[in-house]
Enzyme design. Sequence first.
Site, mmCIF file in Angstrom:
data_model
loop_
_atom_site.group_PDB
_atom_site.id
_atom_site.type_symbol
_atom_site.label_atom_id
_atom_site.label_comp_id
_atom_site.label_asym_id
_atom_site.label_seq_id
_atom_site.Cartn_x
_atom_site.Cartn_y
_atom_site.Cartn_z
ATOM 1 N N GLU A 182 -5.881 -7.580 5.747
ATOM 2 C CA GLU A 182 -5.277 -8.590 4.877
ATOM 3 C C GLU A 182 -5.292 -9.972 5.529
ATOM 4 O OE1 GLU A 182 -1.842 -6.556 7.124
ATOM 5 O OE2 GLU A 182 -3.811 -6.054 6.299
ATOM 6 N N ASN B 199 0.818 -1.207 0.000
ATOM 7 C CA ASN B 199 0.000 0.000 0.000
ATOM 8 C C ASN B 199 0.856 1.263 0.000
ATOM 9 O OD1 ASN B 199 -2.598 -1.095 -0.089
ATOM 10 N ND2 ASN B 199 -2.649 -1.436 2.133
ATOM 11 N N ASP C 299 -5.929 -2.990 -3.139
ATOM 12 C CA ASP C 299 -7.245 -3.564 -3.438
ATOM 13 C C ASP C 299 -7.155 -4.612 -4.540
ATOM 14 O OD1 ASP C 299 -8.346 -1.943 -1.540
ATOM 15 O OD2 ASP C 299 -9.216 -0.502 -2.947
#
Length: 399
Positions: free
Chosen positions: A314, A279, A288
């Site tokens: 996650e 990220n 995503d």
Amino acid sequence: MNLVGRQDWVLVAALGVALTIVLATPIRHLLALARDVERSSGLALVPALIILIVVFAFHQLSKRQEAKARDAAAEAEAIQSQSRASEMERLVLFGQGLGRSLDVDAIRDIVQQHLPKLAGTEDAWVMMRTDGHWQALVGSAREGRRELERAHERIADGTLVGDRGARAADLVSAEGHLCLPMTAGGVSVGVLGVPDSAGPFSDGRRRVLATAATLLGISLRNAQLFREVKDHTLRDGLTGCFNRTHAMGIIDLELRRARRSQMSVSLIMFDLDRFKEVNDRNGHLCGDAVLAAVGALMRDVLRGSDFKCRYGGEEFLVLLPETPLEGAKRVADTLRHDLSEMAIQWKGEMLTITASFGVTTAMPSEIDVKALIGRAEVALYRAKDQGRDCVRLSVDTAT
């Protein structure tokens, strides 16, 4: 001739003797008169009279037999009508019960209550097809249940092979069973089977079974559609996995089912390694895309009966019904390997990920969901501490 018939004939014979005695004098005068007429006219009146009496007697006997035959036919028709009325009543009650059932458990209760009476045997069975897999709805309560279910799966597969659009009215004979495919809206939802030993199967009985299969097929299809609609509100839109709240309820149900059936149930928890770096380096849209790819891979690798959940961020859970610890470890190893081999394309760059896995299995008679998840989580953290991209078993379970 039955006892009543013999008594009737005795009564008739006695009546005839009595009438002969009572009318003896008039009969002698009548016969004397008949002989005088015969001598004077040359007509044979006495033989003709005897013939008329014999014919009349046979005529009366024939009418009596025809009346008995009509009475017997009417009685048989009444019995058949009563039987058909009872069958219709059972089918109506069956249909009404199914109409009030919107989930498989409720349908199972109705089928267990009514199917033995409709099929005429306790050994009737139903296999339903869900996500390409067979599941026993009801079956024999005898020992060796799992072996029987495997045999029923094989029979059900043979019933539907090459005829996925079969109608419930298409009765199929397979391996000593009369099988009825259950369909609704052109979709095969299962097979109803009755052992040949429960025969013979008259046309009326076949119609009852075909109607029951049709009603059950429609009910199961409605339950599937209802579940699909419900699932849309319970799934994570990104990964397609169920959400955490729903997962807690499903795990609780599976633990209770495993306790009743004495079957194993295992749980896998895994976490994507260094996902925060993905990220931070590529943005949350890239994260995503990674999560969506993980969800797609889980659908491809895992069985349809395996319950897949996005536990948070996650982290993922996989519940494996009827799977012991060794089998769950093999599943985790396969999933770990496939995740590490998966390449995710993002803006011209190929990304790879790894994951760490914790595996546990339910203790005998365990129904504590949090305790089961807690053991899997401890095993997962141990996998993280020991280098990531590996599978570790729950110490409590392994020992």
